[in-house]
Design a protein around this motif. Sequence first.
Motif, PDB file in Angstrom:
ATOM      1  N   PRO A 102      75.466  70.581   8.464  1.00  0.00           N
ATOM      2  CA  PRO A 102      74.729  71.330   9.494  1.00  0.00           C
ATOM      3  C   PRO A 102      74.608  72.821   9.163  1.00  0.00           C
ATOM      4  N   GLN A 138      71.036  74.790   8.623  1.00  0.00           N
ATOM      5  CA  GLN A 138      70.722  75.949   9.441  1.00  0.00           C
ATOM      6  C   GLN A 138      70.649  77.223   8.604  1.00  0.00           C
ATOM      7  N   ARG A 172      68.431  72.525  17.736  1.00  0.00           N
ATOM      8  CA  ARG A 172      69.255  71.608  16.939  1.00  0.00           C
ATOM      9  C   ARG A 172      70.593  72.241  16.556  1.00  0.00           C
ATOM     10  N   ASN A 173      70.610  73.547  16.473  1.00  0.00           N
ATOM     11  CA  ASN A 173      71.840  74.263  16.176  1.00  0.00           C
ATOM     12  C   ASN A 173      72.783  74.230  17.392  1.00  0.00           C
ATOM     13  N   ALA A 196      68.879  65.088  23.613  1.00  0.00           N
ATOM     14  CA  ALA A 196      69.160  65.626  22.283  1.00  0.00           C
ATOM     15  C   ALA A 196      67.875  65.875  21.491  1.00  0.00           C
ATOM     16  N   ARG A 197      66.715  65.580  22.097  1.00  0.00           N
ATOM     17  CA  ARG A 197      65.413  65.686  21.446  1.00  0.00           C
ATOM     18  C   ARG A 197      65.324  64.791  20.205  1.00  0.00           C
ATOM     19  N   LEU A 198      66.040  63.664  20.247  1.00  0.00           N
ATOM     20  CA  LEU A 198      65.874  62.673  19.191  1.00  0.00           C
ATOM     21  C   LEU A 198      64.729  61.743  19.553  1.00  0.00           C
ATOM     22  N   LEU A 246      62.699  74.494  17.726  1.00  0.00           N
ATOM     23  CA  LEU A 246      63.424  73.229  17.655  1.00  0.00           C
ATOM     24  C   LEU A 246      64.674  73.384  16.782  1.00  0.00           C
ATOM     25  N   ALA A 247      64.561  74.146  15.713  1.00  0.00           N
ATOM     26  CA  ALA A 247      65.694  74.360  14.817  1.00  0.00           C
ATOM     27  C   ALA A 247      66.837  75.049  15.570  1.00  0.00           C
ATOM     28  N   GLN A 249      74.574  69.138  19.382  1.00  0.00           N
ATOM     29  CA  GLN A 249      75.017  68.232  18.330  1.00  0.00           C
ATOM     30  C   GLN A 249      75.368  66.878  18.934  1.00  0.00           C
TER      31      GLN A 249
END
Lengths: 267, 273
Positions: free
Chosen positions: B115, B119, B88-89, B59-61, B84-85, B92
């Motif tokens: 969200p 976005q 993130r879209n 999740a790239r957390l 990255l944005a 989830q």
Amino acid sequence: MSDELFVVEDLTVTTSTGRGPVDVVKNVSFTVGRDETLGIVGESGSGKSMTALAVLGLLPRGARTSGSVRLDGTELLGRSDRELRPIRGNAISMVFQDPLSSLNPYYTVGLQIEEMYRTHRGGSRKAARQVVIEALEQVRIPDAGRRIDQYPHQFSGGMRQRVMIAMALCCSPSLLIADEPTTALDVTVQAQILELLAELQSTTGTGMIFITHDLAVISSIAQRVLVMRSGDPVEYGTAEQVFSDPQHDYTRMLLDAVPRIDDEVAS
Amino acid sequence: MTLLQVQGVVKEFSTPGALGRKSTFTAVDDVSFDVELGETLAVVGESGSGKSTTARIAARLLEPTRGTVIFDGVDVTRARGKELARFRNDVQVVFQDPFSSLNPRYTVERIITAPLSYQGIKPAEGYRAAAQELMERVGLNPDHCQRYPAQFSGGQAQRIGIARALAVNPKLVICDEAVSALDVSIQAQVLELLMRLQAESGFSYIFIAHDLAVVRQICHRVAVMNQGRIVELGTREQVFGDPQDDYTRTLLAAVPRINPEWDAKRRQRKVTL
């Protein structure tokens, strides 16, 4: 002496809330025989833990009880803390879900079990130490003679729960109440603890009340089952009756909701 | 179509050791797997197996120490800014404890549409209508969109978390023990909801759980983790029906079961009724 070790009749627990009194346990009755395990199962808020706490007089302030709770014919309900103290941990002991919050991090596990043993049985520290080592060996903690001087954080989750069981059994209680004792454990560790409890019970003859939300766990450990929902006793019978021929819609719904590991699944 | 590729991912954490020296702990050790579009990959394991760390990396957390994460053909391992944005879209997460993952001071409408505003998406029909539509999709009463999380039960709160995840039409939803805290009857309903939503929208799940029986209801493929490594990866039928790894077998054998004889009798009765 009758076969029924422990008898609960029409137990009702009322707590006061901001909106007036609420019955959190309503007219619950059950019996536990020697050497027998009663499983109490229910979802959150069903009153299963409150039932156990009421039995030991450990309810939160302001809670009132009615009915009857008898151990070997002696009434326990309505007794003062002072009268109950010699019974708690001695004739009736309890194992809770989270061993870390039940153990004091500042004392060695040995000291904590010893304290409990000497409170009830007296005797020298030296004699008690020997009892504690035997208790730890009984729950299969390897190298008990060394582990006795370790602190709770030096034990894994499963080993901590073994410590709690050793503590609960060291005064040879006639009744053990286990409230979600395996819920916080990994599934392989849970299997070991369940096996240990069943084995200890068959050697000591202790009656057991096993409280859990997990029907599969109940099925593997209990001979009799009480199903609870929002304080009401929904169904009570032998494990075989309840699992093979449930009489109430709620029990049926619960059994249907349990995900299975072995069945065919619709894909 | 392969949506996500996790390749040779390693995650090391440094832990304070004796005498001020640092030692490293390898939480995830050379883990690789793919997720196809529209499938559910379950990652199972006991505590400390590295399953949640793996999910967080996907999740790239968390950033992996080594290895790559490729999403939709783009290497997102070190993605920044716009890239990255976008990621993130598309990805989830639904967490275990709905109450700690929902802001108690925000209304459901604000939580669910957050969200969208992050976005920079302005729904044509307005935020209120968008929130209500999402609430309806997850089985919540849309009239309750001005309520606060504390006014909902655990199962309903988890539905709010799911609605929020769906707000931006993700391609991948990562569920980290999303049904573990729920009562069994509620759990069954939420699992059903998750499967229905996937059938409607065709996104993928990575479903992290310790409960094998739950995983078996929802997954197409399953990865079994132990001590930071994937010890077995296969289809649901293969892993549950014909496990190859010793650890998988131990794990499956340890799952408590309702006495099969009693269970069979009960079903027999149900059929004849």
